[in-house]
Design a protein around this motif. Sequence first.
Motif, mmCIF file in Angstrom:
data_model
loop_
_atom_site.group_PDB
_atom_site.id
_atom_site.type_symbol
_atom_site.label_atom_id
_atom_site.label_comp_id
_atom_site.label_asym_id
_atom_site.label_seq_id
_atom_site.Cartn_x
_atom_site.Cartn_y
_atom_site.Cartn_z
ATOM 1 N N GLU A 1 0.800 -1.225 0.000
ATOM 2 C CA GLU A 1 0.000 0.000 0.000
ATOM 3 C C GLU A 1 0.830 1.272 0.000
ATOM 4 O OE1 GLU A 1 -3.269 0.225 2.721
ATOM 5 O OE2 GLU A 1 -3.532 -1.942 2.672
ATOM 6 N N ASP A 2 1.925 1.280 0.713
ATOM 7 C CA ASP A 2 2.704 2.505 0.821
ATOM 8 C C ASP A 2 3.701 2.683 -0.330
ATOM 9 O OD1 ASP A 2 4.043 0.297 1.770
ATOM 10 O OD2 ASP A 2 5.118 1.380 3.343
ATOM 11 N N ASP A 3 3.752 1.736 -1.275
ATOM 12 C CA ASP A 3 4.678 1.823 -2.404
ATOM 13 C C ASP A 3 3.982 2.148 -3.727
ATOM 14 O OD1 ASP A 3 6.767 1.253 -0.743
ATOM 15 O OD2 ASP A 3 6.872 -0.874 -1.277
ATOM 16 N N VAL A 4 2.782 2.668 -3.688
ATOM 17 C CA VAL A 4 2.018 2.946 -4.906
ATOM 18 C C VAL A 4 2.754 3.944 -5.796
ATOM 19 C CG1 VAL A 4 -0.123 3.916 -5.816
ATOM 20 C CG2 VAL A 4 -0.197 2.370 -3.867
ATOM 21 N N GLU A 5 3.284 5.005 -5.228
ATOM 22 C CA GLU A 5 3.980 6.010 -6.031
ATOM 23 C C GLU A 5 5.221 5.428 -6.693
ATOM 24 O OE1 GLU A 5 4.695 9.786 -4.144
ATOM 25 O OE2 GLU A 5 2.728 9.763 -3.204
ATOM 26 N N ILE A 6 5.933 4.569 -5.991
ATOM 27 C CA ILE A 6 7.111 3.929 -6.578
ATOM 28 C C ILE A 6 6.690 3.053 -7.748
ATOM 29 C CG2 ILE A 6 8.935 2.224 -6.158
ATOM 30 C CD1 ILE A 6 9.039 3.307 -3.259
ATOM 31 N N LEU A 7 5.628 2.298 -7.576
ATOM 32 C CA LEU A 7 5.126 1.434 -8.641
ATOM 33 C C LEU A 7 4.726 2.262 -9.858
ATOM 34 C CD1 LEU A 7 4.332 -1.327 -9.687
ATOM 35 C CD2 LEU A 7 2.157 -1.098 -8.477
ATOM 36 N N GLU A 8 4.014 3.367 -9.643
ATOM 37 C CA GLU A 8 3.618 4.236 -10.750
ATOM 38 C C GLU A 8 4.838 4.756 -11.498
ATOM 39 O OE1 GLU A 8 1.313 7.093 -8.606
ATOM 40 O OE2 GLU A 8 -0.538 5.939 -8.790
ATOM 41 N N ASP A 9 5.862 5.188 -10.764
ATOM 42 C CA ASP A 9 7.080 5.700 -11.389
ATOM 43 C C ASP A 9 7.800 4.615 -12.192
ATOM 44 O OD1 ASP A 9 6.628 8.204 -10.303
ATOM 45 O OD2 ASP A 9 8.026 7.932 -8.634
ATOM 46 N N LEU A 10 7.823 3.400 -11.656
ATOM 47 C CA LEU A 10 8.481 2.300 -12.361
ATOM 48 C C LEU A 10 7.742 1.932 -13.643
ATOM 49 C CD1 LEU A 10 9.527 0.010 -9.372
ATOM 50 C CD2 LEU A 10 11.029 1.378 -10.828
ATOM 51 N N ILE A 11 6.421 1.974 -13.611
ATOM 52 C CA ILE A 11 5.636 1.682 -14.815
ATOM 53 C C ILE A 11 5.937 2.726 -15.890
ATOM 54 C CG2 ILE A 11 3.306 1.594 -15.799
ATOM 55 C CD1 ILE A 11 2.428 0.344 -13.091
ATOM 56 N N LEU A 12 5.945 3.993 -15.498
ATOM 57 C CA LEU A 12 6.264 5.051 -16.464
ATOM 58 C C LEU A 12 7.677 4.889 -17.020
ATOM 59 C CD1 LEU A 12 4.715 8.181 -14.716
ATOM 60 C CD2 LEU A 12 3.892 7.038 -16.783
ATOM 61 N N ALA A 13 8.632 4.580 -16.162
ATOM 62 C CA ALA A 13 10.015 4.414 -16.604
ATOM 63 C C ALA A 13 10.156 3.236 -17.561
ATOM 64 C CB ALA A 13 10.931 4.233 -15.396
ATOM 65 N N ALA A 14 9.482 2.127 -17.273
ATOM 66 C CA ALA A 14 9.534 0.958 -18.156
ATOM 67 C C ALA A 14 8.892 1.267 -19.500
ATOM 68 C CB ALA A 14 8.851 -0.236 -17.490
ATOM 69 N N HIS A 15 7.777 1.985 -19.481
ATOM 70 C CA HIS A 15 7.116 2.375 -20.727
ATOM 71 C C HIS A 15 8.035 3.263 -21.560
ATOM 72 C CE1 HIS A 15 4.554 4.793 -23.375
ATOM 73 N NE2 HIS A 15 3.754 3.739 -23.392
#
Length: 107
Positions: free
Chosen positions: A61-75
């Motif tokens: 739950e507390d890592d949502v922003e990190i996950l969003e950033d990683l998705i953008l970086a991978a894209h």
Amino acid sequence: MKDLLGLMGKAKEMQAKFQAMQEEIAEMEATGQAGGGLVAVTLTGKFEMKSLKIDPSLFKEDDVEILEDLILAAHNDAKAKVEAAMKDKTAALTAGLPLPPGFKLPF
């Protein structure tokens, strides 16, 4: 007159090569990664997202922003790979053509 016919024939041949290259690019895929492979995005040559893989360790739950950033970086990584492949294929096809600097083909 022969020169004009020859030029028209070469233009038609070049058009067919560009069309074949566009079809080849549309069918290719590139996978970008972020976070050391924790997030992977696969794009088609048309920049459509085909798959998204996320390591389960990122589902907190507390890592949502990190996950969003990683998705953008991978894209963005996958997009850069598709663009590089398109540039390479275009350069190979247009080798020897006197195109002005910065000229972009319609892709």
